[in-house]
Scaffold this motif. Structure first.
Motif, mmCIF file in Angstrom:
data_model
loop_
_atom_site.group_PDB
_atom_site.id
_atom_site.type_symbol
_atom_site.label_atom_id
_atom_site.label_comp_id
_atom_site.label_asym_id
_atom_site.label_seq_id
_atom_site.Cartn_x
_atom_site.Cartn_y
_atom_site.Cartn_z
ATOM 1 N N ASP A 22 0.840 -1.194 0.000
ATOM 2 C CA ASP A 22 0.000 0.000 0.000
ATOM 3 C C ASP A 22 0.880 1.251 0.000
ATOM 4 O O ASP A 22 1.686 1.441 0.919
ATOM 5 N N PRO A 23 0.760 2.130 -0.995
ATOM 6 C CA PRO A 23 1.582 3.358 -1.010
ATOM 7 C C PRO A 23 1.336 4.246 0.207
ATOM 8 O O PRO A 23 2.249 4.946 0.655
ATOM 9 N N ASP A 24 0.114 4.231 0.729
ATOM 10 C CA ASP A 24 -0.183 5.050 1.907
ATOM 11 C C ASP A 24 0.587 4.567 3.132
ATOM 12 O O ASP A 24 0.907 5.375 4.016
ATOM 13 N N VAL A 48 3.667 3.311 3.131
ATOM 14 C CA VAL A 48 5.039 3.834 3.016
ATOM 15 C C VAL A 48 5.071 5.328 3.314
ATOM 16 O O VAL A 48 5.928 5.821 4.056
ATOM 17 N N SER A 49 4.126 6.078 2.740
ATOM 18 C CA SER A 49 4.128 7.528 2.932
ATOM 19 C C SER A 49 3.830 7.911 4.372
ATOM 20 O O SER A 49 4.477 8.807 4.937
#
Length: 264
Positions: A50-52, A54-55
């Motif tokens: 999930d990119p969220d 990592v961010s």
């Protein structure tokens, strides 16, 4: 009598461990039960993909590093000054430092929202950068007891007065003494406070949520609203990060000097 006390201690230890570990084991088992045919790491794979994730984790880690830096800059000179120059001020400083353990974080963040809203002379909440600054300030306040106690213990373990007098005779300024003499001698204690600060900041929810910042704590809450197994995996990951930091504190404590009284 001694055998009975020894048995009672083991019983209390087992009961306490079961009370602590059973919910954790159940959560871990649930996070592995995404597939019906057996255990798998699919929930963890979805989380890491999930990119969220990592961010949000990167954002919280950066905020934690900024909090550690600001907290060290604020606490180290204060503790040094109080211990060597202003010992009569020590009870007042310790009372102020303990206030974050008494005042709930939600009160602090609502004070920030009222003082720095868009209608105030300093509208920090109107920009993302300003909200980040408020969040760092809030985390510095929230973790102040841990950083203060760690640095104070480190200064107690060295003879800061003798080191200061020797450096002053050689012509060193106070800033140089703190940065090049005191800090290297209590670096283990500072790192202990830093790991505790990181553990607190990385999963904090209230301040980051009310300031609408993309931190790791609110991310866990958002995932929990829409999914079932991934939040359990996030809880296990957060627990692992926290206890890794706590373990590093215990490891660093073995390398710290033994506490001794300073000579008067």
């Amino acid at each position: 009598m001694i055998k009975n006390m020894h048995l009672l201690r083991w019983i209390c230890l087992i009961v306490g461990a079961a009370f602590f570990l059973m919910p954790l084991i159940s959560t871990a088992e649930f996070s592995l039960s995404l597939r019906r045919d057996g255990y798998s790491l699919d929930a963890y794979r979805y989380v890491f993909a999930d990119p969220d994730f990592v961010s949000s984790f990167s954002y919280s880690a950066l905020i934690a590093l900024c909090t550690i830096f600001v907290g060290t800059i604020l606490v180290l000179p204060t503790v040094y000054l109080v211990r060597l120059r202003l010992p009569w001020l020590r009870p007042v400083v310790e009372f102020i430092v303990l206030l974050p353990l008494i005042v709930p974080p939600i009160i602090l963040v609502f004070g920030y929202l009222r003082m720095f809203s868009s209608s105030s002379p300093f509208p920090l909440t109107g920009t993302a950068r300003g909200s980040d600054i408020l969040l760092i300030c809030g985390y510095v306040t929230l973790t102040l007891p841990y950083m203060y106690r760690a640095i104070d213990t480190g200064l107690q373990a060295i003879n800061a007065r003798v080191l200061t007098e020797a450096a002053t005779i050689l012509g060193a300024r106070p800033i140089t003494i703190i940065a090049r003499i005191i800090l290297p001698n209590i670096l283990v204690s500072v790192l202990s406070g830093a790991f505790l600060t990181f553990a607190v900041v990385i999963s904090e929810f209230v301040m980051a949520s009310l300031l609408t910042r993309p931190a790791f704590g609110p991310y866990i809450q958002r995932v929990g609203v829409a999914k079932a197994y991934e939040p359990a995996a996030l809880v296990i990951l957060s627990f692992f990060i926290t206890w890794t930091a706590m373990g590093l504190v215990q490891v660093l404590a073995r390398f710290s000097p033994h506490v001794r009284r300073e000579s008067k």
